[in-house]
Design a protein around this motif. Structure first.
Motif, PDB file in Angstrom:
ATOM      1  N   PRO A  84       1.057  -1.172  -0.005  1.00 48.29           N
ATOM      2  CA  PRO A  84      -0.239   0.118  -0.103  1.00 48.29           C
ATOM      3  C   PRO A  84       1.152   1.330  -0.071  1.00 48.29           C
ATOM      4  CG  PRO A  84      -0.787  -1.707   1.171  1.00 48.29           C
ATOM      5  CD  PRO A  84      -0.077  -2.409   0.986  1.00 48.29           C
ATOM      6  N   GLY A  85       2.015   0.757   1.199  1.00 48.13           N
ATOM      7  CA  GLY A  85       2.552   2.582   0.751  1.00 48.13           C
ATOM      8  C   GLY A  85       3.549   2.547  -0.879  1.00 48.13           C
ATOM      9  N   LYS A  86       4.143   1.549  -1.351  1.00 52.63           N
ATOM     10  CA  LYS A  86       4.638   1.967  -2.705  1.00 52.63           C
ATOM     11  C   LYS A  86       3.118   1.758  -3.543  1.00 52.63           C
ATOM     12  CE  LYS A  86       8.534  -1.820  -1.853  1.00 52.63           C
ATOM     13  NZ  LYS A  86       8.284  -2.063  -0.269  1.00 52.63           N
ATOM     14  N   LYS A  87       3.016   2.074  -3.360  1.00 53.70           N
ATOM     15  CA  LYS A  87       1.597   1.907  -4.744  1.00 53.70           C
ATOM     16  C   LYS A  87       0.983   3.508  -4.652  1.00 53.70           C
ATOM     17  CE  LYS A  87      -2.192   0.269  -5.759  1.00 53.70           C
ATOM     18  NZ  LYS A  87      -2.068   0.389  -7.820  1.00 53.70           N
ATOM     19  N   VAL A  91       5.954   3.853  -6.762  1.00 49.74           N
ATOM     20  CA  VAL A  91       7.358   2.900  -6.892  1.00 49.74           C
ATOM     21  C   VAL A  91       6.925   1.740  -6.241  1.00 49.74           C
ATOM     22  CG1 VAL A  91       8.627   4.975  -6.143  1.00 49.74           C
ATOM     23  CG2 VAL A  91       7.838   2.826  -4.369  1.00 49.74           C
ATOM     24  N   LYS A  92       8.056   0.652  -7.945  1.00 51.20           N
ATOM     25  CA  LYS A  92       7.948  -0.978  -7.192  1.00 51.20           C
ATOM     26  C   LYS A  92       9.087  -1.712  -7.477  1.00 51.20           C
ATOM     27  CE  LYS A  92       5.569  -2.653 -10.263  1.00 51.20           C
ATOM     28  NZ  LYS A  92       5.462  -3.346 -11.635  1.00 51.20           N
ATOM     29  N   THR A 156       7.415   3.952 -10.777  1.00 52.31           N
ATOM     30  CA  THR A 156       6.340   3.246 -11.877  1.00 52.31           C
ATOM     31  C   THR A 156       6.429   4.105 -13.065  1.00 52.31           C
ATOM     32  OG1 THR A 156       4.884   4.339 -11.021  1.00 52.31           O
ATOM     33  CG2 THR A 156       5.470   2.436 -10.169  1.00 52.31           C
ATOM     34  N   LYS A 157       6.978   5.761 -12.890  1.00 52.31           N
ATOM     35  CA  LYS A 157       7.005   6.660 -14.531  1.00 52.31           C
ATOM     36  C   LYS A 157       8.403   6.456 -14.872  1.00 52.31           C
ATOM     37  CE  LYS A 157       4.057   9.682 -12.107  1.00 52.31           C
ATOM     38  NZ  LYS A 157       3.638  11.285 -10.762  1.00 52.31           N
ATOM     39  N   ARG A 158       8.343   5.708 -15.558  1.00 51.23           N
ATOM     40  CA  ARG A 158       9.489   5.557 -15.961  1.00 51.23           C
ATOM     41  C   ARG A 158      10.400   6.373 -17.071  1.00 51.23           C
ATOM     42  NH1 ARG A 158       9.801  -1.380 -16.436  1.00 51.23           N
ATOM     43  NH2 ARG A 158       7.192  -0.898 -17.108  1.00 51.23           N
TER      44      ARG A 158
END
Length: 247
Positions: A84-87, A91-92, A156-158
């Motif tokens: 939940p925090g990474k989402k 980030v992942k 996640t915004k690569r």
């Protein structure tokens, strides 16, 4: 955020942006808050049934302690490399070849998380010191668990998209290749096939797909009645399978 370039077996660098340390810290704080909320809610519910901790240790262990203890591997496996925090922080976790980590990789990260942040650190609320030092000292911004597991944490915004290359993740679908001759082609050849196939699909140009398919069959001496686009898709999948199966 630092740019990460991961070399692939296709002689193409996949470009990612490493997750910012502050974002990772905030994600950790969010996950800590989630675990604390779960603990308080679980404790209140159990005590409302007059289940005292000392008299119902096993129930508390299974319903409260174990879910909190296994929070990270359960969440990351279920959410495809995120918690939940990474989402929330975008980030992942991914493997070093850019695809979804295996269960064993998630478990290794979790085991070394406990090594990096023992109970004593939580008592003094400094469980992030060792991971932060490791992140700052490694070229791919990895903590110890990432180094051992072969994973990285990315935004996640690569900048670069894996869909822009011929890479396809064939590791988790039990894929059965059909044309072993495909390994006679080079990375450059396969990228050209991918580019032409994309053009044919986008323009709905069956003639272009037919020409490309005919040329591939001619070079590799393949005989098949598969539709042209299906054949080219299979060729790309086979190339990925044979090139990455030992990675």
């Amino acid at each position: 955020m630092a740019e990460i370039k991961i070399p692939t077996s296709f002689n193409i660098d996949l470009e990612f942006e490493s997750a910012d340390i502050m974002k990772r810290f905030i994600a950790w704080l969010i996950d800590l808050a989630v675990r604390l909320c779960y603990f308080l809610m679980g404790y209140l519910v159990l005590t409302s049934f007059r289940m005292e901790y000392t008299d119902n240790l096993i129930i508390y262990m299974f319903l409260i302690v174990l879910p909190i203890l296994f929070y990270f591997p359960i969440a990351e496996i279920a959410m495809g490399g995120q918690t939940p925090g990474k989402k929330v922080m975008h980030v992942k976790v991914v493997s070093m070849v850019g695809n979804r980590p295996s269960i064993s990789q998630h478990l290794i990260r979790w085991i070394f998380r406990m090594v990096e942040s023992p109970l004593l650190f939580y008592i003094f609320f400094i469980p992030v010191i060792i991971p932060i030092v490791a992140i700052m000292r490694t070229s791919y911004s990895q903590r110890l668990g990432d180094l051992i597991a072969g994973t990285i944490v990315i935004s996640t915004k690569r900048k670069g998209s894996i869909e822009e290359t011929i890479f396809r993740d064939m590791s988790n679908i039990g894929y059965q290749p059909q044309f072993p001759q495909i390994m006679k082609l080079s990375d450059r050849d396969m990228n050209k096939v991918k580019d032409l196939l994309d053009r044919a699909l986008k323009a709905r140009d069956e003639e272009l797909a037919a020409r490309v398919a005919f040329r591939v069959k001619e070079v590799l001496q393949i005989q098949t009645d598969m539709p042209h686009t299906s054949f080219l898709e299979t060729v790309l999948n086979d190339y990925n399978y044979y090139t990455t199966k030992d990675n």
